[in-house]
Scaffold this motif. Structure first.
Motif, short mmCIF file in Angstrom:
data_model
loop_
_atom_site.label_atom_id
_atom_site.label_comp_id
_atom_site.label_asym_id
_atom_site.label_seq_id
_atom_site.Cartn_x
_atom_site.Cartn_y
_atom_site.Cartn_z
N CYS A 70 -6.53 -4.21 3.56
CA CYS A 70 -5.33 -3.78 2.85
C CYS A 70 -4.87 -4.83 1.85
O CYS A 70 -4.54 -4.52 0.70
CB CYS A 70 -4.24 -3.48 3.88
N VAL A 71 -4.86 -6.09 2.28
CA VAL A 71 -4.42 -7.18 1.41
C VAL A 71 -5.35 -7.34 0.21
O VAL A 71 -4.91 -7.47 -0.94
CB VAL A 71 -4.33 -8.50 2.21
N GLU A 72 -6.65 -7.33 0.46
CA GLU A 72 -7.61 -7.51 -0.63
C GLU A 72 -7.56 -6.34 -1.61
O GLU A 72 -7.70 -6.53 -2.82
CB GLU A 72 -9.02 -7.67 -0.07
N PHE A 73 -7.38 -5.14 -1.10
CA PHE A 73 -7.25 -3.99 -1.99
C PHE A 73 -6.00 -4.13 -2.86
O PHE A 73 -6.06 -3.91 -4.09
CB PHE A 73 -7.16 -2.71 -1.15
N ALA A 74 -4.86 -4.46 -2.24
CA ALA A 74 -3.62 -4.59 -3.00
C ALA A 74 -3.73 -5.68 -4.07
O ALA A 74 -3.28 -5.50 -5.21
CB ALA A 74 -2.47 -4.90 -2.04
N ARG A 75 -4.34 -6.79 -3.71
CA ARG A 75 -4.54 -7.87 -4.68
C ARG A 75 -5.46 -7.40 -5.82
O ARG A 75 -5.20 -7.67 -6.99
CB ARG A 75 -5.10 -9.10 -4.00
N GLY A 76 -6.51 -6.69 -5.46
CA GLY A 76 -7.49 -6.28 -6.46
C GLY A 76 -6.97 -5.29 -7.47
O GLY A 76 -7.42 -5.29 -8.63
N VAL A 77 -6.01 -4.44 -7.08
CA VAL A 77 -5.49 -3.45 -8.02
C VAL A 77 -4.23 -3.94 -8.73
O VAL A 77 -3.64 -3.20 -9.53
CB VAL A 77 -5.22 -2.10 -7.33
#
Length: 312
Positions: free
Chosen positions: A251-258
């Protein structure tokens, strides 16, 4: 049961699923074994050649020839492992991932077509029989589940309903919450199912031995630039495998990536295991207040993770 009965069932089932002519079944130039290797490369966190050979019980020479074919077709890249230069790490190229996704989609369509011939009243009995076969035949070599056995994937039809059902059942069993909580979860899931931006919002399902054992959701928050983590869940019999950490990390990596600037979440102080996971990932408690919800006296907590600080 006789050996002949098992062999008869094997012949019946391999013919039923088209295993002997798998490439024609999926309209793709890959055998069942080749498709399975591509599936593992797309979904397994461990993709060294040795790991693939062990996981799939393949002869080393056969696997080497198969990977050479994939490399020639531009589906994979082989590089020295970062942890052990004697080992070879195998990764899918963009073309390889597209091929794996296409094969997975066609396989699901094929099984869906097969399942459509089964009357709805017989489907639970069929699923139970399949689970029984797996449990009985794997009993002699059963081992405790391992972290690498857990797969994180996108939800499939029925998974969102599972999220609602398991949240309601688990929180009633473990904390005595009433159906108000089930109603809240149902609304959250329904809002996501009916209207979400797939580029900015996602759900992850953790799968172990073919069944869902965990989930988490990342959605847009009302505050500009903020994402909200919701409905983190791990089944009791799958705890201790780091699933909660992997779900939150995804979840954290996805949020950071977008491009979100921060992630926020709301939880309650009685959920101590979940709070420890949030703390390990850098979330900070910003507010808490007592409230009466779900038939219980609780202390609600707001947590926040600054993604810009985390990058620095």
């Amino acid at each position: 049961m006789t050996v002949q009965e098992i062999r008869a069932f094997n012949r019946f089932y391999t013919n039923l699923i088209g295993a002997l002519d798998y490439s024609r079944q999926l309209h793709a130039p890959y055998t069942l074994t080749e498709s399975r290797v591509l599936y593992e490369l797309a979904h397994s966190p461990r993709t060294d050649t040795a790991d693939l050979r062990t996981e799939l019980s393949l002869d080393s020479g056969y696997l080497s020839r198969l990977l050479a074919k994939f490399e020639k077709d531009g589906l994979i890249e082989r590089t020295p492992s970062e942890k052990d230069t004697r080992r070879r790490r195998v990764t899918l190229t963009a073309r390889g991932r597209g091929t794996a996704d296409l094969l997975d989609e066609r396989s699901r369509e094929s099984v869906g077509t097969l399942l459509s011939t089964v009357p709805p009243r017989d489907r639970p009995r069929l699923a139970e029989a399949m689970r029984d076969i797996r449990e009985i035949l794997s009993g002699a070599r059963r081992r405790p589940p391992r972290r690498k056995d857990v797969l994180l994937r996108e939800p499939r039809p029925g998974d969102l309903g599972w999220v609602v059902q398991r949240n309601a059942a688990l929180y009633t069993a473990e904390y005595g919450w009433n159906t108000d909580y089930e109603g809240l979860v149902a609304r959250i899931v329904a809002d996501f199912a009916e209207d979400h931006d797939p580029h900015l919002e996602r759900v992850w399902i953790a799968e172990l031995d073919g069944r869902p054992v965990g989930s988490v959701m990342c959605v847009r928050d009302e505050a500009p630039g903020a994402a909200r983590l919701r409905l983190l869940l791990v089944e009791p019999d799958a705890r201790g495998l780091g699933i909660g950490d992997r779900l939150v990390d995804a979840c954290v990596e996805f949020a950071r990536g977008v491009g979100y600037r921060e992630i926020v979440l709301w939880t309650n102080d009685v959920l101590s295991a979940a709070r420890r996971i949030y703390q390990r990932h850098g979330f900070v408690l910003v507010d808490e207040k007592p409230h009466r919800s779900f038939g219980a006296d609780l202390v609600g907590q707001d947590w926040r993770l600054d993604l810009l600080d985390a990058q620095e």
